[in-house]
Write a protein that holds these residues in place. Structure first.
Motif, PDB file in Angstrom:
ATOM      1  N   LEU A 184       0.838  -1.204   0.000  1.00 56.54           N
ATOM      2  CA  LEU A 184       0.000   0.000   0.000  1.00 56.54           C
ATOM      3  C   LEU A 184       0.874   1.256   0.000  1.00 56.54           C
ATOM      4  CD1 LEU A 184      -2.783  -0.996   2.593  1.00 56.54           C
ATOM      5  CD2 LEU A 184      -2.661  -1.462   0.144  1.00 56.54           C
ATOM      6  N   GLY A 185       1.772   1.329  -0.955  1.00 53.61           N
ATOM      7  CA  GLY A 185       2.564   2.538  -1.145  1.00 53.61           C
ATOM      8  C   GLY A 185       3.862   2.567  -0.375  1.00 53.61           C
ATOM      9  N   ASP A 186       4.776   3.413  -0.870  1.00 53.23           N
ATOM     10  CA  ASP A 186       6.082   3.675  -0.266  1.00 53.23           C
ATOM     11  C   ASP A 186       6.909   2.405  -0.133  1.00 53.23           C
ATOM     12  OD1 ASP A 186       5.225   6.254  -0.240  1.00 53.23           O
ATOM     13  OD2 ASP A 186       5.250   6.512   1.921  1.00 53.23           O
ATOM     14  N   PHE A 187       7.124   1.763  -1.269  1.00 55.13           N
ATOM     15  CA  PHE A 187       7.987   0.585  -1.333  1.00 55.13           C
ATOM     16  C   PHE A 187       9.446   1.012  -1.155  1.00 55.13           C
ATOM     17  CE2 PHE A 187      10.527  -2.493  -3.780  1.00 55.13           C
ATOM     18  CZ  PHE A 187      10.107  -3.691  -3.221  1.00 55.13           C
ATOM     19  N   LEU A 188       9.899   1.958  -1.979  1.00 57.50           N
ATOM     20  CA  LEU A 188      11.219   2.560  -1.818  1.00 57.50           C
ATOM     21  C   LEU A 188      11.073   3.925  -1.158  1.00 57.50           C
ATOM     22  CD1 LEU A 188      12.811   1.722  -5.297  1.00 57.50           C
ATOM     23  CD2 LEU A 188      13.349   0.625  -3.117  1.00 57.50           C
ATOM     24  N   HIS A 189      12.093   4.331  -0.420  1.00 57.88           N
ATOM     25  CA  HIS A 189      11.982   5.588   0.327  1.00 57.88           C
ATOM     26  C   HIS A 189      12.239   6.814  -0.538  1.00 57.88           C
ATOM     27  CE1 HIS A 189      12.076   8.331   3.693  1.00 57.88           C
ATOM     28  NE2 HIS A 189      13.238   8.790   3.263  1.00 57.88           N
ATOM     29  N   GLY A 190      13.266   6.759  -1.369  1.00 58.27           N
ATOM     30  CA  GLY A 190      13.621   7.937  -2.153  1.00 58.27           C
ATOM     31  C   GLY A 190      14.686   7.589  -3.177  1.00 58.27           C
ATOM     32  N   PRO A 191      15.167   8.584  -3.929  1.00 61.47           N
ATOM     33  CA  PRO A 191      16.189   8.321  -4.951  1.00 61.47           C
ATOM     34  C   PRO A 191      17.427   7.630  -4.392  1.00 61.47           C
ATOM     35  CG  PRO A 191      15.281  10.529  -5.224  1.00 61.47           C
ATOM     36  CD  PRO A 191      14.718   9.999  -3.930  1.00 61.47           C
ATOM     37  N   GLY A 192      17.802   7.949  -3.144  1.00 58.29           N
ATOM     38  CA  GLY A 192      18.968   7.318  -2.540  1.00 58.29           C
ATOM     39  C   GLY A 192      18.771   5.865  -2.178  1.00 58.29           C
ATOM     40  N   SER A 193      17.538   5.368  -2.323  1.00 58.45           N
ATOM     41  CA  SER A 193      17.248   3.971  -1.994  1.00 58.45           C
ATOM     42  C   SER A 193      17.729   2.999  -3.057  1.00 58.45           C
ATOM     43  CB  SER A 193      15.741   3.785  -1.785  1.00 58.45           C
ATOM     44  OG  SER A 193      15.270   4.605  -0.744  1.00 58.45           O
ATOM     45  N   HIS A 194      18.184   3.521  -4.201  1.00 57.20           N
ATOM     46  CA  HIS A 194      18.643   2.653  -5.281  1.00 57.20           C
ATOM     47  C   HIS A 194      20.104   2.251  -5.098  1.00 57.20           C
ATOM     48  CE1 HIS A 194      15.087   3.079  -8.005  1.00 57.20           C
ATOM     49  NE2 HIS A 194      14.914   4.148  -7.258  1.00 57.20           N
ATOM     50  N   ALA A 195      20.538   2.167  -3.847  1.00 55.70           N
ATOM     51  CA  ALA A 195      21.903   1.723  -3.562  1.00 55.70           C
ATOM     52  C   ALA A 195      22.080   0.284  -4.041  1.00 55.70           C
ATOM     53  CB  ALA A 195      22.192   1.828  -2.067  1.00 55.70           C
ATOM     54  N   THR A 196      23.278  -0.039  -4.504  1.00 55.48           N
ATOM     55  CA  THR A 196      23.538  -1.361  -5.077  1.00 55.48           C
ATOM     56  C   THR A 196      23.198  -2.482  -4.116  1.00 55.48           C
ATOM     57  OG1 THR A 196      25.305  -0.443  -6.460  1.00 55.48           O
ATOM     58  CG2 THR A 196      25.311  -2.824  -6.103  1.00 55.48           C
ATOM     59  N   ALA A 197      23.617  -2.355  -2.851  1.00 56.91           N
ATOM     60  CA  ALA A 197      23.374  -3.423  -1.876  1.00 56.91           C
ATOM     61  C   ALA A 197      21.883  -3.596  -1.613  1.00 56.91           C
ATOM     62  CB  ALA A 197      24.111  -3.121  -0.577  1.00 56.91           C
ATOM     63  N   THR A 198      21.151  -2.481  -1.542  1.00 58.89           N
ATOM     64  CA  THR A 198      19.702  -2.559  -1.309  1.00 58.89           C
ATOM     65  C   THR A 198      19.011  -3.273  -2.457  1.00 58.89           C
ATOM     66  OG1 THR A 198      19.728  -0.511  -0.013  1.00 58.89           O
ATOM     67  CG2 THR A 198      17.609  -1.214  -0.920  1.00 58.89           C
ATOM     68  N   LEU A 199      19.318  -2.876  -3.675  1.00 59.39           N
ATOM     69  CA  LEU A 199      18.660  -3.479  -4.832  1.00 59.39           C
ATOM     70  C   LEU A 199      19.041  -4.941  -4.999  1.00 59.39           C
ATOM     71  CD1 LEU A 199      18.771  -0.604  -7.480  1.00 59.39           C
ATOM     72  CD2 LEU A 199      16.935  -1.227  -5.897  1.00 59.39           C
ATOM     73  N   ALA A 239      19.753  -7.035  -2.569  1.00 59.10           N
ATOM     74  CA  ALA A 239      18.992  -7.777  -1.565  1.00 59.10           C
ATOM     75  C   ALA A 239      17.551  -7.964  -2.011  1.00 59.10           C
ATOM     76  CB  ALA A 239      19.050  -7.043  -0.225  1.00 59.10           C
ATOM     77  N   LEU A 240      16.979  -6.943  -2.643  1.00 54.40           N
ATOM     78  CA  LEU A 240      15.596  -7.043  -3.105  1.00 54.40           C
ATOM     79  C   LEU A 240      15.463  -8.012  -4.279  1.00 54.40           C
ATOM     80  CD1 LEU A 240      14.482  -3.297  -2.839  1.00 54.40           C
ATOM     81  CD2 LEU A 240      13.736  -5.213  -1.404  1.00 54.40           C
ATOM     82  N   VAL A 241      16.416  -7.987  -5.181  1.00 51.70           N
ATOM     83  CA  VAL A 241      16.367  -8.921  -6.316  1.00 51.70           C
ATOM     84  C   VAL A 241      16.502 -10.358  -5.810  1.00 51.70           C
ATOM     85  CG1 VAL A 241      17.608  -9.700  -8.369  1.00 51.70           C
ATOM     86  CG2 VAL A 241      17.155  -7.265  -8.038  1.00 51.70           C
ATOM     87  N   ASP A 242      17.404 -10.596  -4.873  1.00 47.41           N
ATOM     88  CA  ASP A 242      17.558 -11.944  -4.311  1.00 47.41           C
ATOM     89  C   ASP A 242      16.268 -12.393  -3.626  1.00 47.41           C
ATOM     90  OD1 ASP A 242      20.152 -11.948  -5.206  1.00 47.41           O
ATOM     91  OD2 ASP A 242      21.052 -11.518  -3.246  1.00 47.41           O
ATOM     92  N   TRP A 243      15.638 -11.480  -2.898  1.00 47.07           N
ATOM     93  CA  TRP A 243      14.371 -11.799  -2.227  1.00 47.07           C
ATOM     94  C   TRP A 243      13.284 -12.107  -3.253  1.00 47.07           C
ATOM     95  CZ3 TRP A 243      10.045  -8.371  -2.522  1.00 47.07           C
ATOM     96  CH2 TRP A 243       8.930  -8.816  -1.790  1.00 47.07           C
ATOM     97  N   ARG A 244      13.199 -11.284  -4.291  1.00 45.08           N
ATOM     98  CA  ARG A 244      12.154 -11.508  -5.307  1.00 45.08           C
ATOM     99  C   ARG A 244      12.374 -12.845  -6.009  1.00 45.08           C
ATOM    100  NH1 ARG A 244       7.742 -12.309  -7.077  1.00 45.08           N
ATOM    101  NH2 ARG A 244       6.628 -10.955  -8.553  1.00 45.08           N
ATOM    102  N   THR A 245      13.616 -13.224  -6.221  1.00 41.35           N
ATOM    103  CA  THR A 245      13.918 -14.496  -6.876  1.00 41.35           C
ATOM    104  C   THR A 245      13.394 -15.671  -6.053  1.00 41.35           C
ATOM    105  OG1 THR A 245      15.885 -13.533  -7.917  1.00 41.35           O
ATOM    106  CG2 THR A 245      15.773 -15.947  -7.776  1.00 41.35           C
ATOM    107  N   ARG A 246      13.443 -15.538  -4.730  1.00 40.90           N
ATOM    108  CA  ARG A 246      12.936 -16.613  -3.863  1.00 40.90           C
ATOM    109  C   ARG A 246      11.419 -16.744  -3.956  1.00 40.90           C
ATOM    110  NH1 ARG A 246      16.684 -14.262  -0.290  1.00 40.90           N
ATOM    111  NH2 ARG A 246      15.077 -13.382   1.078  1.00 40.90           N
ATOM    112  N   HIS A 247      10.748 -15.717  -4.421  1.00 42.65           N
ATOM    113  CA  HIS A 247       9.284 -15.725  -4.508  1.00 42.65           C
ATOM    114  C   HIS A 247       8.854 -15.360  -5.940  1.00 42.65           C
ATOM    115  CE1 HIS A 247       9.286 -15.896  -0.114  1.00 42.65           C
ATOM    116  NE2 HIS A 247      10.144 -14.899  -0.132  1.00 42.65           N
ATOM    117  N   ALA A 248       9.556 -15.935  -6.892  1.00 47.24           N
ATOM    118  CA  ALA A 248       9.384 -15.543  -8.292  1.00 47.24           C
ATOM    119  C   ALA A 248       7.970 -15.777  -8.807  1.00 47.24           C
ATOM    120  CB  ALA A 248      10.394 -16.288  -9.163  1.00 47.24           C
TER     121      ALA A 248
END
Length: 217
Positions: A77-92, A94-103
């Protein structure tokens, strides 16, 4: 997963979860508000000392919920990422690895105010992004807690908390669900999000979260 607290709202059974999420059994839907992935990374990029490991914590809680509940859709329900600085390599990563587990799990993001600043999640996360409201059954799923003309609104944005006062100057500030006549608020799911105090009245039901349990007031 901690013990859910079933409630009736708009003719539907919903489960309030101590993990600061909501489960809708009839739709096998897990609803999450205001996770704010990458908020700590965004603050650190500005040189501010903030906690580390919040993305990992949020992902671990999500994994535990998805392992415990029968889910065929996950709705943010909104605000998945916090802001432009949220696109840090480590953050993304971790999210890609998580999404892969629930593909195979369909995921939807209802775009919130921070999503408009941060930009939509990367395409690699395979998350459908839609504007508010998302109409599902008797509910209008939104980020902003604005009334809908003919649906009960489930929303985030506010990060509701309630202050319990004890003896003397003792008090507790606890995340809460606020279920109203027309608009209901979910607590912020994210581990580093802060909160806004809300009040109860005769037209709402309040449920605070403490000691991994839901407590009705």
């Amino acid at each position: 997963m901690s013990t859910p607290y079933p409630v009736r709202l708009a003719g539907e059974e919903l489960w309030l979860l101590p993990e600061k999420a909501l489960y809708w059994p009839a739709q096998q839907a897990l609803l999450i508000a205001d996770v704010h992935f990458g908020k700590a990374a965004a603050y650190r990029s500005l040189g501010q000392p903030v906690p580390q490991g919040t993305t990992g914590h949020n992902i671990a809680v999500l994994d535990a919920l998805l392992a415990s509940l029968l889910c065929r859709q996950l709705i943010f329900l909104g605000d998945f990422l916090h802001g432009p600085g949220s696109h840090a390599t480590a953050t993304l990563k971790a999210l890609v690895d998580w999404r892969t587990r629930h593909a195979e799990l369909p995921m939807t993001l209802i775009r919130g105010n921070h999503d408009k600043r941060a930009g939509d999640p990367p395409a690699s996360l395979n998350i459908r992004v839609v504007p508010e409201p998302l109409l599902l059954g008797p509910f209008a799923l939104q980020h902003e807690p604005q009334p809908h003309p003919d649906r009960h609104v489930l929303a985030g944005h506010v990060h509701p908390v309630y202050r319990l006062n004890g003896r003397g100057r003792q008090s507790l500030r606890l995340a809460c669900f606020r279920l109203g006549e027309d608009v209901s608020l979910l607590p912020a799911f994210g581990a580093f999000t802060g909160g806004y105090p809300v009040q109860r009245n005769e037209n709402c039901r309040m449920f605070v979260i403490g000691d991994n349990e839901i407590w009705p007031l």
